[in-house]
Design an enzyme around this catalytic site. Structure first.
Site, PDB file in Angstrom:
ATOM      1  N   ARG A  49       0.844  -1.212   0.000  1.00  0.00           N
ATOM      2  CA  ARG A  49       0.000   0.000   0.000  1.00  0.00           C
ATOM      3  C   ARG A  49       0.873   1.253   0.000  1.00  0.00           C
ATOM      4  O   ARG A  49       0.544   2.233  -0.665  1.00  0.00           O
ATOM      5  CB  ARG A  49      -0.957  -0.013   1.194  1.00  0.00           C
ATOM      6  CG  ARG A  49      -1.969   1.123   1.137  1.00  0.00           C
ATOM      7  CD  ARG A  49      -3.044   1.000   2.199  1.00  0.00           C
ATOM      8  NE  ARG A  49      -2.500   1.087   3.550  1.00  0.00           N
ATOM      9  CZ  ARG A  49      -3.209   0.895   4.654  1.00  0.00           C
ATOM     10  NH1 ARG A  49      -4.506   0.615   4.573  1.00  0.00           N
ATOM     11  NH2 ARG A  49      -2.632   0.987   5.838  1.00  0.00           N
ATOM     12  N   ARG A  97      10.113  26.793  -0.832  1.00  0.00           N
ATOM     13  CA  ARG A  97       8.663  26.616  -0.936  1.00  0.00           C
ATOM     14  C   ARG A  97       8.131  26.998  -2.314  1.00  0.00           C
ATOM     15  O   ARG A  97       8.266  28.144  -2.754  1.00  0.00           O
ATOM     16  CB  ARG A  97       7.945  27.454   0.130  1.00  0.00           C
ATOM     17  CG  ARG A  97       6.447  27.170   0.180  1.00  0.00           C
ATOM     18  CD  ARG A  97       5.703  28.015   1.201  1.00  0.00           C
ATOM     19  NE  ARG A  97       4.281  27.675   1.212  1.00  0.00           N
ATOM     20  CZ  ARG A  97       3.390  28.116   0.320  1.00  0.00           C
ATOM     21  NH1 ARG A  97       3.768  28.932  -0.643  1.00  0.00           N
ATOM     22  NH2 ARG A  97       2.126  27.738   0.392  1.00  0.00           N
ATOM     23  N   LYS A 144      -2.895   7.059   1.257  1.00  0.00           N
ATOM     24  CA  LYS A 144      -2.677   7.245   2.694  1.00  0.00           C
ATOM     25  C   LYS A 144      -1.768   8.456   2.886  1.00  0.00           C
ATOM     26  O   LYS A 144      -0.569   8.343   3.183  1.00  0.00           O
ATOM     27  CB  LYS A 144      -2.102   5.959   3.326  1.00  0.00           C
ATOM     28  CG  LYS A 144      -2.441   5.846   4.810  1.00  0.00           C
ATOM     29  CD  LYS A 144      -2.290   4.429   5.292  1.00  0.00           C
ATOM     30  CE  LYS A 144      -2.271   4.319   6.808  1.00  0.00           C
ATOM     31  NZ  LYS A 144      -3.460   4.789   7.502  1.00  0.00           N
ATOM     32  N   GLU A 176     -16.552   5.634   4.990  1.00  0.00           N
ATOM     33  CA  GLU A 176     -15.777   4.939   6.025  1.00  0.00           C
ATOM     34  C   GLU A 176     -15.918   5.757   7.307  1.00  0.00           C
ATOM     35  O   GLU A 176     -16.924   6.437   7.480  1.00  0.00           O
ATOM     36  CB  GLU A 176     -14.316   4.774   5.575  1.00  0.00           C
ATOM     37  CG  GLU A 176     -13.638   6.079   5.184  1.00  0.00           C
ATOM     38  CD  GLU A 176     -12.185   5.894   4.737  1.00  0.00           C
ATOM     39  OE1 GLU A 176     -11.607   4.828   4.933  1.00  0.00           O
ATOM     40  OE2 GLU A 176     -11.636   6.870   4.197  1.00  0.00           O
ATOM     41  N   LEU A 200     -10.115   4.510   2.204  1.00  0.00           N
ATOM     42  CA  LEU A 200      -8.776   3.917   2.290  1.00  0.00           C
ATOM     43  C   LEU A 200      -8.930   2.391   2.208  1.00  0.00           C
ATOM     44  O   LEU A 200      -9.757   1.827   2.932  1.00  0.00           O
ATOM     45  CB  LEU A 200      -8.092   4.298   3.609  1.00  0.00           C
ATOM     46  CG  LEU A 200      -6.655   3.811   3.644  1.00  0.00           C
ATOM     47  CD1 LEU A 200      -5.756   4.776   2.883  1.00  0.00           C
ATOM     48  CD2 LEU A 200      -6.154   3.651   5.059  1.00  0.00           C
TER      49      LEU A 200
END
Ligand code: PLP
Length: 286
Positions: A49, A97, A144, A176, A200
């Protein structure tokens, strides 16, 4: 002891520059592997994953599967606890940045272990209180990502209500929960939303599916309406740290008989059994 960019060191000495894109943009992905008796549970599935998350956000995977395994096992061996949660994250690295990806930045890799905290026996036996909220997160919940502000805000809804989880609905359908997957049982049939960009793909979700198949609990993957959740006989939360946990109250109303149901008890026993069997096998080969 933690692992940061190739070195094992005490957590107090682990420092990341403020220009790390994990700090500036939440630009990274993570995993959490439960470890029982020092054997990581489903390590390969978690690493697979991680590979998918990294590919989805186009961060170079700094290590091979074998190297990841080595780092995790070495760090686990350095800890005082038998049962641990191994948290690891990879960010796009340190750069001036700018939203666009930097050229040549090296990913930052951080791994730490904590004692594994599973739900206490009393919570498993009595069941958990949950509330619901609209799922207002982005449309790539299958990644994730460490950008968890959406999940944190939603988890806080339940924390403010003194509840264990926030169950999420998008367009009238179950997705979920803020940090877990959700299964629902009605008339002996187990239902779960299919894997998609909206949830997920939980490793524990897959374990529960295997248990349902092994213990002959009929299971269907399909959209589950909000009305079906609210009239369910049983609702379960699943995650690496919660394992399987029954929800007995949703938004103040009892779920089914207001106590963990028969299917939950069967699946929970199956999970403990399954875990013990798999761990014995993994403990031999690890
Ligand atoms: C949003 C979300 N869904 C589901 C899960 C369950 O995933 P797993 O079973 O792999 O722990 C998690 C775990 O942290 C999560 O954060």
């Amino acid at each position: 002891m933690v692992f940061l960019n190739g070195r094992f060191l005490p957590i107090e000495q682990a420092m990341v520059p403020v220009l790390d894109r994990g700090f500036i943009f939440g630009d990274g992905v993570y995993e959490l592997i439960p470890v029982y008796s020092r054997a990581p549970f489903r390590m390969d599935e978690h690493l697979a994953r991680l590979e998918r998350s990294l590919a989805a956000v186009r961060i170079k995977n700094p290590y091979s599967r074998e190297q990841w395994r080595g780092i995790i096992l070495e760090l686990v061996a350095k800890q005082p606890w038998e049962d641990q949660g191994v948290y690891f994250q990879v960010t796009r690295g340190v750069a001036k940045r700018d939203h666009a990806f930097p050229a040549g930045a090296e990913p930052t890799v951080f791994v730490m272990c904590n004692p594994l905290v599973n739900p206490p026996k009393e919570l498993v036996e009595k069941g958990a209180v949950a509330v619901s909220a609209a799922d207002n997160r982005w449309l790539r919940c299958d990644i994730k990502s460490i950008s968890l502000i959406g999940n944190c805000l939603l988890r806080q809804v339940s924390a403010d209500a003194g509840a264990v989880e926030t169950i999420l609905f998008r367009d009238g359908k179950l997705t979920e929960a803020s940090a877990s997957n959700v299964f629902v049982a009605k008339n002996g049939l187990l239902l779960s939303p299919p894997k998609s960009n909206l949830i997920l793909p939980g490793i524990t979700y897959d374990v529960v599916v295997e248990i349902a198949q092994a213990t002959k609990i009929p299971l269907e993957f399909r959209d589950v309406s909000e009305a079906e959740v609210r009239s369910a006989d049983e609702i379960w939360l699943t995650s690496s740290s919660k394992e399987i946990l029954a929800v007995v109250t949703l938004d103040g109303k009892p779920v089914g008989e207001g106590k963990p149901g028969a299917l939950f008890r069967k699946a929970y026993a199956g999970y403990q059994d399954f875990k013990a069997r798999v761990m014995r096998k993994e403990a031999v080969s690890a």
